[in-house]
Design an enzyme around this catalytic site. Structure first.
Site, PDB file in Angstrom:
ATOM      1  NE  ARG A 165      -8.706 -63.822   2.979  1.00  0.00           N
ATOM      2  CZ  ARG A 165      -9.559 -63.171   3.759  1.00  0.00           C
ATOM      3  NH1 ARG A 165     -10.832 -63.071   3.399  1.00  0.00           N
ATOM      4  NH2 ARG A 165      -9.174 -62.619   4.892  1.00  0.00           N
ATOM      5  CE1 TYR A 168     -20.498 -48.769  -5.701  1.00  0.00           C
ATOM      6  CE2 TYR A 168     -22.367 -47.294  -6.002  1.00  0.00           C
ATOM      7  CZ  TYR A 168     -21.863 -48.547  -5.715  1.00  0.00           C
ATOM      8  OH  TYR A 168     -22.724 -49.576  -5.448  1.00  0.00           O
ATOM      9  CG  LEU A 170     -29.197 -52.407  -3.545  1.00  0.00           C
ATOM     10  CD1 LEU A 170     -30.371 -53.360  -3.495  1.00  0.00           C
ATOM     11  CD2 LEU A 170     -28.651 -52.164  -2.136  1.00  0.00           C
TER      12      LEU A 170
END
Lengths: 374, 374
Positions: free
Chosen positions: A217, A95, A313
């Site tokens: 999906r 990340y 965010l």
């Protein structure tokens, strides 16, 4: 400016060097010394990782000794904290914004004030608080940090919602409010509609009178999923294969062409969002579950005047939005209290952390969001 | 509001019904009746198409009778007009904004005032004028239209530049000025750098102190092409294959990471533009020469915060920008006069229109822009 949760530096439990626990973006949080007469926190238990790697390999439960509660500090007994995909990515080291290990896992959560420093006036023992985003290190039983990082909330909210409000619901609300101006009666379209953000988008849009078109999906039990999303407030729900038609807009019925689209899948599912968008529309990408890129025709840009951008965010929070985010969190918690914002979660006792982690890692099939109860 | 060039409706030469010649967007330009005592234009010759189709099949030269020059009209003897790809697409019927046939071909051009109506004060015979964009029907020897559609220009400019200033150079200038705020010292990156817009981007950027990185396709004589673009003001020129490296930004040297990119190719060439862009950068698509879509990774949107949009001159002009465009055209023509804006063109006599059209259609290999001299 980023503000970080102070985390307990376990000085005895294992070989942490002082100053080794970091917040994000290179800011170092030093460990605290305290005199024997000072107010101190209870000892804490924390899920810590000493190096990046697979979370079920590198995390362990450690005992953390008491730390001093200084005059502006608040000691919070954590009540609950979720295991989010981004928590897993931070531990894996993939990340982009993450603490450097050794670090305590977790990002968001809710706690109850246990004790306050001598000059703290805004909070009292018993208050419920959440760490104002962005934060780090919520997978521990006690956290001591400056009073200004704690945001007091109403106590009536179920703790699992309070613990999970600052990531997915906040993302949904921000995307609906900060990308384009939406008015009641407008329409949006999104793929990945069963994701937690997707479910929040449906409910927040409904609460604002915004039509929402949802793409899911193809899967077993699709009728049940459609029913569930419609009960949340979805206007239309279609599978990708149902949208293999010449003109998807013929499926809109009386709903206006969407001005805004959200994409958390990529590939064909993103192309479907683009097909629904009206002239001059915007598609916002906030995830890529299919791991496929977004493909856009030249004519979409030139003649259809489509714009594409991303939403993250963490990036939004890094631009001094802490105060604004507190107001949005209060709005979201009000929606929860009014029964207008719900999503499925599993509350797991802290002692079952490893099982909850396995579920969050997808090792035990499809599971609701795992929330640790301390 | 779109404004249209009035076109001569040839009432005798062949079977045009009155009112059949249209401007764009469905606005009908009616033919004009005139009394025998009124001021009239000379008869005109025009390249007309009666139906959409391949330009070398559907266009023909027609003789157009004289029309009345009303009190606010100006009769302009056309000097030169180019054959642009969008002219070809309009005739083919594949361009989204186009006149309905029967129509006169051509979009931009330059002419000399031949006569003026009784109440016209802003223009006099001998003045050079260009039709303010957006316009239609410049492939004819005389055009009569209201004085307010004509923009007077300095006479010192070579006619082939005056005839070609409102499409490619205006696109380049608008993209450099209206997409993001660029300051001297900033950098941009573009593919299709040898295109007319590409060459204008290089020169306008240089005139504003903006660094420019240029991507060209692999081709024979690449060193010569690079030399030519560097002489125009290119900071760097690389072929697509030269950019097959792990980190294209290592090639930037002292040039800052580009904040803005232009894409007129798509496919791999668009991905290369994206790779060069800095965090938060914008890529503007204005063409798709490879006919391949633009492909964008999820992380480019989320973590690199890239925005994508399109630019279409016709759209920009449709939002009441006629006045603003006149000032920009004057700036561009000043650059031409100062020797700071050049590009290669072939001036072809009107009687050789068919050969020029074949060249513009690519039937005779790679050719410079074809400009018809009337």
């Amino acid at each position: 400016m980023l503000r970080h949760l102070g985390v307990h530096a376990p000085r005895l439990a294992f070989n942490f060097k002082s100053s080794l626990i970091h917040g994000g973006r290179g800011k170092t949080l030093t460990t605290r010394a305290f005199s024997s007469s000072a107010a101190v926190s209870p000892p804490s238990k924390a899920i810590v990782y000493e190096a990046h790697g697979e979370p079920d390999t590198v995390t362990k439960l450690v005992e953390v000794p008491a730390v001093e509660v200084k005059e502006k500090d608040v000691c919070v007994k954590m009540l609950a904290a979720p295991i989010n995909p981004s928590d897993i990515n931070r531990i894996q080291g993939v990340y982009p914004v993450r603490p450097e290990p050794p670090a305590v896992g977790g990002y968001e959560g809710v706690g109850e004030v246990h004790s306050v420093g001598s000059s703290v006036t805004s909070l009292s023992p018993g208050d419920w608080v959440i760490p104002s985003p962005p934060s780090f290190g919520t997978w521990q039983t006690y956290i001591v940090n400056d009073e200004k990082v704690w945001h007091k909330i109403e106590k009536g909210v179920p703790m699992e919602y309070a613990a999970t409000i600052t990531v997915n619901p906040l993302t949904a609300l921000l995307m609906l409010e900060h990308c384009v101006t939406l008015n009641s009666g407008d329409a949006i379209v999104q793929n990945g509609a069963t994701s937690m953000v997707g479910q929040c988008v449906i409910q927040i849009a409904k609460s604002r009178g915004i039509h929402n078109i949802n793409i899911i999906r193809d899967r077993p039990g699709v009728d049940e999923v459609k029913e569930r999303l419609k009960n949340l407030g979805a206007d239309e729900v279609s599978t990708e294969s149902e949208l293999e038609v010449k003109n998807v807009k013929s499926l809109l019925g009386g709903i206006p062409e969407p001005v805004l689209g959200f994409n958390c899948v990529g590939g064909n599912a993103a192309s479907l969002v683009l097909k629904f968008l009206r002239q001059g529309g915007t598609m916002v990408t906030y995830g890529g579950m299919s791991k496929k890129p977004v493909s856009v025709s030249t004519s979409s840009f030139i003649f259809k005047d489509i714009s594409l951008r991303g939403f993250w965010l963490q990036k939004w929070l890094s631009t001094d939005k802490a105060e604004e985010s507190r107001g949005m969190i209060d709005r979201l918690l009000s929606l929860v209290q009014e029964g207008k914002l719900k999503y499925k979660m599993d509350l797991a006792p802290f002692e079952d952390f490893n099982t909850a982690l396995d579920k969050a890692l997808g090792k035990l099939g499809s599971q609701p969001k795992q929330v640790i109860k301390f």
